[in-house]
Scaffold this active site. Sequence first.
Site, mmCIF file in Angstrom:
data_model
loop_
_atom_site.group_PDB
_atom_site.id
_atom_site.type_symbol
_atom_site.label_atom_id
_atom_site.label_comp_id
_atom_site.label_asym_id
_atom_site.label_seq_id
_atom_site.Cartn_x
_atom_site.Cartn_y
_atom_site.Cartn_z
ATOM 1 C CE1 TYR A 67 -8.657 2.206 -56.013
ATOM 2 C CE2 TYR A 67 -9.333 2.978 -53.913
ATOM 3 C CZ TYR A 67 -9.212 2.518 -55.084
ATOM 4 O OH TYR A 67 -10.720 3.111 -56.066
ATOM 5 N NE ARG A 70 -8.366 6.977 -51.949
ATOM 6 C CZ ARG A 70 -9.269 7.050 -52.962
ATOM 7 N NH1 ARG A 70 -9.673 6.285 -54.024
ATOM 8 N NH2 ARG A 70 -10.600 7.686 -52.731
ATOM 9 C CG ASP A 104 -13.447 8.755 -44.532
ATOM 10 O OD1 ASP A 104 -12.589 9.893 -45.363
ATOM 11 O OD2 ASP A 104 -14.344 8.633 -44.001
ATOM 12 C CG HIS A 119 -19.614 5.257 -53.949
ATOM 13 N ND1 HIS A 119 -19.349 7.548 -53.834
ATOM 14 C CD2 HIS A 119 -21.103 4.881 -54.577
ATOM 15 C CE1 HIS A 119 -20.373 7.242 -54.635
ATOM 16 N NE2 HIS A 119 -21.108 6.702 -54.863
ATOM 17 C CB CYS A 155 -9.201 -15.227 -53.985
ATOM 18 S SG CYS A 155 -10.611 -15.980 -53.252
HETATM 19 C C1 BV8 Z 1 -23.515 3.457 -61.436
HETATM 20 C C2 BV8 Z 1 -14.913 4.929 -54.389
HETATM 21 C C3 BV8 Z 1 -24.881 1.905 -62.850
HETATM 22 C C4 BV8 Z 1 -14.499 4.698 -55.369
HETATM 23 C C5 BV8 Z 1 -16.827 6.236 -56.132
HETATM 24 C C6 BV8 Z 1 -20.765 7.265 -68.751
HETATM 25 C C7 BV8 Z 1 -21.147 5.416 -68.596
HETATM 26 C C8 BV8 Z 1 -20.273 4.839 -67.096
HETATM 27 C C9 BV8 Z 1 -21.604 5.721 -66.486
HETATM 28 C C10 BV8 Z 1 -21.296 6.811 -66.013
HETATM 29 C C11 BV8 Z 1 -21.230 8.033 -67.586
HETATM 30 N N1 BV8 Z 1 -21.717 8.957 -66.797
HETATM 31 C C12 BV8 Z 1 -22.151 8.902 -65.734
HETATM 32 C C13 BV8 Z 1 -22.240 7.691 -65.108
HETATM 33 C C14 BV8 Z 1 -22.802 7.178 -63.998
HETATM 34 C C15 BV8 Z 1 -21.076 7.177 -62.497
HETATM 35 C C16 BV8 Z 1 -21.108 8.586 -62.691
HETATM 36 O O1 BV8 Z 1 -21.479 9.434 -61.869
HETATM 37 N N2 BV8 Z 1 -19.532 9.553 -63.033
HETATM 38 C C17 BV8 Z 1 -18.860 10.467 -63.059
HETATM 39 C C18 BV8 Z 1 -17.856 10.775 -63.450
HETATM 40 C C19 BV8 Z 1 -20.257 11.713 -64.074
HETATM 41 N N3 BV8 Z 1 -22.048 6.829 -61.768
HETATM 42 C C20 BV8 Z 1 -21.222 5.330 -61.609
HETATM 43 O O2 BV8 Z 1 -20.983 5.108 -62.307
HETATM 44 C C21 BV8 Z 1 -21.755 4.821 -59.967
HETATM 45 N N4 BV8 Z 1 -22.750 3.257 -60.614
HETATM 46 O O3 BV8 Z 1 -23.987 4.935 -62.087
HETATM 47 O O4 BV8 Z 1 -24.523 2.078 -61.799
HETATM 48 C C22 BV8 Z 1 -24.261 2.121 -64.060
HETATM 49 C C23 BV8 Z 1 -23.572 0.559 -63.735
HETATM 50 C C24 BV8 Z 1 -23.614 0.001 -65.823
HETATM 51 C C25 BV8 Z 1 -22.571 1.925 -66.427
HETATM 52 C C26 BV8 Z 1 -23.247 2.422 -66.515
HETATM 53 C C27 BV8 Z 1 -23.821 3.576 -64.874
HETATM 54 C C28 BV8 Z 1 -20.652 4.294 -59.476
HETATM 55 C C29 BV8 Z 1 -20.277 5.757 -59.052
HETATM 56 C C30 BV8 Z 1 -19.635 5.469 -57.958
HETATM 57 C C31 BV8 Z 1 -17.557 6.039 -57.791
HETATM 58 N N5 BV8 Z 1 -17.063 5.718 -56.992
HETATM 59 N N6 BV8 Z 1 -15.830 6.214 -55.144
HETATM 60 C C32 BV8 Z 1 -13.167 5.773 -54.901
HETATM 61 O O5 BV8 Z 1 -13.517 6.454 -53.880
HETATM 62 O O6 BV8 Z 1 -11.603 5.470 -55.198
HETATM 63 S S1 BV8 Z 1 -17.380 8.538 -56.467
HETATM 64 C C33 BV8 Z 1 -15.892 9.265 -55.756
HETATM 65 O O7 BV8 Z 1 -15.709 10.077 -56.325
HETATM 66 C C34 BV8 Z 1 -16.526 9.537 -54.603
HETATM 67 O O8 BV8 Z 1 -17.416 7.914 -53.976
HETATM 68 C C35 BV8 Z 1 -17.270 10.493 -54.531
HETATM 69 O O9 BV8 Z 1 -18.620 9.932 -54.756
HETATM 70 C C36 BV8 Z 1 -16.971 11.350 -55.451
HETATM 71 C C37 BV8 Z 1 -16.262 12.380 -54.798
HETATM 72 O O10 BV8 Z 1 -17.541 13.183 -55.257
HETATM 73 P P1 BV8 Z 1 -17.691 14.331 -53.778
HETATM 74 O O11 BV8 Z 1 -17.202 13.120 -52.378
HETATM 75 O O12 BV8 Z 1 -18.110 15.383 -53.607
HETATM 76 O O13 BV8 Z 1 -15.709 14.733 -53.932
HETATM 77 P P2 BV8 Z 1 -15.016 16.192 -54.812
HETATM 78 O O14 BV8 Z 1 -13.691 15.460 -54.467
HETATM 79 O O15 BV8 Z 1 -16.028 15.759 -56.225
HETATM 80 O O16 BV8 Z 1 -15.617 17.469 -53.764
HETATM 81 C C38 BV8 Z 1 -15.445 17.547 -52.646
HETATM 82 C C39 BV8 Z 1 -16.433 18.681 -51.997
HETATM 83 O O17 BV8 Z 1 -16.158 19.287 -51.376
HETATM 84 C C40 BV8 Z 1 -16.248 19.771 -53.498
HETATM 85 O O18 BV8 Z 1 -17.776 20.741 -53.619
HETATM 86 C C41 BV8 Z 1 -15.353 20.904 -52.213
HETATM 87 O O19 BV8 Z 1 -16.316 22.643 -52.316
HETATM 88 C C42 BV8 Z 1 -15.620 20.723 -50.821
HETATM 89 N N7 BV8 Z 1 -14.866 21.229 -49.782
HETATM 90 C C43 BV8 Z 1 -13.887 21.048 -50.065
HETATM 91 N N8 BV8 Z 1 -13.251 21.259 -48.372
HETATM 92 C C44 BV8 Z 1 -14.283 21.492 -47.911
HETATM 93 C C45 BV8 Z 1 -15.142 21.015 -48.790
HETATM 94 N N9 BV8 Z 1 -16.597 21.551 -47.921
HETATM 95 C C46 BV8 Z 1 -16.728 21.790 -47.001
HETATM 96 N N10 BV8 Z 1 -16.088 22.129 -45.569
HETATM 97 C C47 BV8 Z 1 -14.425 21.904 -46.799
HETATM 98 N N11 BV8 Z 1 -13.524 22.253 -45.766
HETATM 99 ZN ZN ZN Z 2 -11.910 -15.574 -55.024
#
Ligand code: BV8
Ligand code: ZN
Length: 250
Positions: A67, A70, A104, A119, A155
């Site tokens: 991090y 990043r 960011d 997030h 902390c």
């Molecule tokens: C939750 C911070 C309730 C950290 C992030 C099984 C078990 C447990 C949970 C789950 C499960 N299945 C699903 C889940 C839910 C899970 C989830 O969704 N998992 C995914 C992997 C399927 N979600 C969670 O856990 C969330 N919490 O649900 O809580 C809960 C509680 C307990 C147990 C279960 C559920 C929390 C999710 C938050 C994770 N943290 N970020 C960090 O950044 O380090 S996620 C991180 O990844 C981002 O924040 C963002 O959300 C995601 C990335 O997605 P995008 O931003 O869309 O980026 P990506 O690279 O994918 O795509 C880029 C796009 O841009 C592409 O489409 C590309 O074509 C396009 N592009 C590229 N260049 C350009 C462009 N477009 C235009 N112009 C350009 N130049």
């Molecule tokens: Zn503490």
Amino acid sequence: MNDKENAAKILKHAKKVVFFTGAGISAESGIPTFRDSLTGLWSKYDPSRLETAQAFRENPALVWGWYLWRRRQMSEALPNAAHLMISNLAETGREVYVVTQNIDNLHERAGSQNVVHLHGSLMSAKCFSCHRPTELTPEQLVVSREGEEVPPPRCGRCNGRLRPGIVWFKEDLPKGAWKSAMRLVRDCDVLVSVGTSGIVTPAADIPEIALSSKAVVIHVNIDDVSLEEPNEYMLIGKACSVLPALWNDS
Ligand code: BV8
Ligand code: ZN
């Protein structure tokens, strides 16, 4: 009229616009998206393996170092024409809001106000044990080289390890952020979804929620991410080309 002309016309007459953004809007600022393979020393890691509380427990220095790296990437990046278009649009008398998945601060540095970070943000840190939010000193922010493992600071209250103030997988989103996002998305005329692959829930549900609240959804992405529903426009292209053109045409 084609989708782009239609979208520009709709934007021109919109009163309340929400921009829902993902990593793709920061790609042209040089910040890799999650779909890009991790570069350099980090290429051997899978982001979703690093973005969990479990990974932090197993190797806090690895995750904290990642991090810091990043955060350095973010500080060396500049807001791009897409971030700036959103900020400029807010100066035209319309209500313009930003709900982002990104950790960011490029929207803020482009001049957008009250950005909703679903997030969390790389600018914040908190205690892994007692959750106390903590300001980091410049010395605590230094990472000398990419891929360096850096033991997290402690902390001031309970001596627990500090962690980034962001939401990891399987962690709940900040209550306030999700509530604000829902209020804005349910009440907008137009939702412009920029640079998101729509994989991570519950954020990925936002375009669908906007459509069901009778908003028009305009997707801006280099790939086709449309949900194939009425009241939806798919503008294929890079955010830095499509967004400014969308505004110039309107
Ligand atoms: C939750 C911070 C309730 C950290 C992030 C099984 C078990 C447990 C949970 C789950 C499960 N299945 C699903 C889940 C839910 C899970 C989830 O969704 N998992 C995914 C992997 C399927 N979600 C969670 O856990 C969330 N919490 O649900 O809580 C809960 C509680 C307990 C147990 C279960 C559920 C929390 C999710 C938050 C994770 N943290 N970020 C960090 O950044 O380090 S996620 C991180 O990844 C981002 O924040 C963002 O959300 C995601 C990335 O997605 P995008 O931003 O869309 O980026 P990506 O690279 O994918 O795509 C880029 C796009 O841009 C592409 O489409 C590309 O074509 C396009 N592009 C590229 N260049 C350009 C462009 N477009 C235009 N112009 C350009 N130049
Ligand atoms: Zn503490």
